[in-house]
Design a protein around this motif. Structure first.
Motif, short mmCIF file in Angstrom:
data_model
loop_
_atom_site.label_atom_id
_atom_site.label_comp_id
_atom_site.label_asym_id
_atom_site.label_seq_id
_atom_site.Cartn_x
_atom_site.Cartn_y
_atom_site.Cartn_z
N LYS A 10 -4.98 4.93 -10.34
CA LYS A 10 -4.23 3.87 -9.58
C LYS A 10 -4.96 2.68 -9.12
O LYS A 10 -5.98 2.76 -8.53
CB LYS A 10 -3.72 4.67 -8.14
N GLY A 50 -5.55 -1.01 -7.25
CA GLY A 50 -5.51 -1.37 -5.65
C GLY A 50 -4.06 -2.24 -5.70
O GLY A 50 -3.23 -2.32 -4.51
N LYS A 51 -3.72 -3.23 -6.72
CA LYS A 51 -2.81 -4.28 -6.51
C LYS A 51 -1.96 -4.01 -7.95
O LYS A 51 -2.32 -3.65 -9.00
CB LYS A 51 -3.19 -5.57 -6.27
N ARG A 54 4.52 0.40 -2.76
CA ARG A 54 4.04 0.56 -1.33
C ARG A 54 3.87 2.06 -1.13
O ARG A 54 2.78 2.57 -0.50
CB ARG A 54 4.49 -0.17 -0.39
N GLU A 55 4.87 3.00 -1.55
CA GLU A 55 4.92 4.33 -1.29
C GLU A 55 3.71 5.08 -2.01
O GLU A 55 3.34 6.11 -1.70
CB GLU A 55 6.47 4.73 -1.83
N ARG A 56 3.24 4.29 -3.02
CA ARG A 56 2.27 5.09 -3.84
C ARG A 56 0.73 4.29 -3.46
O ARG A 56 -0.18 4.44 -4.51
CB ARG A 56 2.69 4.88 -5.30
N GLY A 57 0.84 3.53 -2.58
CA GLY A 57 -0.56 3.15 -2.19
C GLY A 57 -0.92 1.80 -2.91
O GLY A 57 -2.09 1.52 -3.02
#
Length: 269
Positions: free
Chosen positions: A181, A183-184, A201-204
């Motif tokens: 994952k 960060g952006k 956003r739901e996945r951070g």
């Protein structure tokens, strides 16, 4: 001369990664037949086709592999996902060496003409409706390709955002657990949809997607120029500039191989 070319195309360090991924030869139940072609010679011939862009029928005999054998083995290895596994294996080595920057991921796509049509093609909106395919690439911060994909040229870029991010491999890191994952996520205005921002956003993952009619065009490439450079790296393999394969999975196989070779060049020596 041929030996030097072969070693340049497939150095020993690369073959050490490839060899364990090659399916073992299975003898015919009835016995007989000719001896199997050397796996390294076949792989080198495939890399030559990818690099030079030559037609299979123009494969030089100096590689010691016949055209039917090279193409048949290529088809079998695509079916066995050898080139995808190679891409992931090289990514693991980069991750173990601390060479992957997960601060951000960058997503973009590019269209190529499909000379013979086939699956995963469509009318290209940038080439007067001629048959084409679209290459999708998701890289880490510095442009190392993490995920690649192929679709029809008429596929809207935005429809591939979620599948590409979901396909991020769990890659080894220098310390701690595997990581998949960023960060952006950076992307251009073609991906400017609120549903994608919510999904990220739901996945951070923090969305950094350019907004249509808001962000200035002269600043859009401040970070994303690296993905354009990555696509240039991939299309530097001449077989990727024009698609000749009728079967979409074969073109995707070449794309995964190109991504693996691009990643291999980033390994520390």
């Amino acid at each position: 001369m041929v030996d030097e070319l072969s070693l340049r195309l497939v150095p020993d360090a690369l073959w050490e990664i490839v060899a364990p991924l090659i399916p073992p030869f299975v003898a015919r139940p009835q016995g007989g037949g000719s001896a199997p072609a050397d796996d390294r010679a076949v792989f080198t011939a495939i890399v030559y086709v990818l690099t030079s862009g030559c037609a299979w029928r123009h494969l030089p005999p100096s590689f010691g592999v016949t055209v039917p054998t090279a193409h048949r083995r290529f088809s079998a290895w695509v079916r066995d996902r050898v080139f995808e596994k190679l891409h992931r294996e090289v990514l693991d080595q980069l991750g173990s060496a601390g060479e992957l920057d997960w601060t951000a991921a960058i997503l973009d796509a590019a269209s190529v003409r499909a000379k013979k049509g086939g699956s995963l093609t469509g009318p290209s909106p940038v080439d007067r409706g001629k048959k084409g395919s679209k290459i999708h690439v998701l890289s880490e911060t510095n442009g190392i390709p993490l995920v690649v994909g192929v679709s029809g040229a008429n596929t809207h870029d935005s429809t591939m955002l979620q599948p590409m991010v979901a396909a991020l491999p769990a890659t080894k890191s220098r310390r701690g657990p595997r990581r998949r994952k960023p960060g952006k996520l950076r992307a251009d205005k073609g991906y400017d949809y609120d549903m994608h921002r919510r999904w990220l956003r739901e996945r951070g993952i923090v969305p950094r997607i350019a907004r249509r009619g808001i962000e200035r065009n002269d600043r859009l490439g401040r970070y994303r120029w690296k993905i354009e450079r990555t696509i240039a790296w991939l299309t530097g393999y001449r077989r990727m500039t024009i698609r000749y394969e009728r079967r979409g999975e074969h073109f995707a196989g070449f794309l995964h191989l190109a991504a693996a070779l691009t990643c291999f060049k980033k390994l520390p020596t």
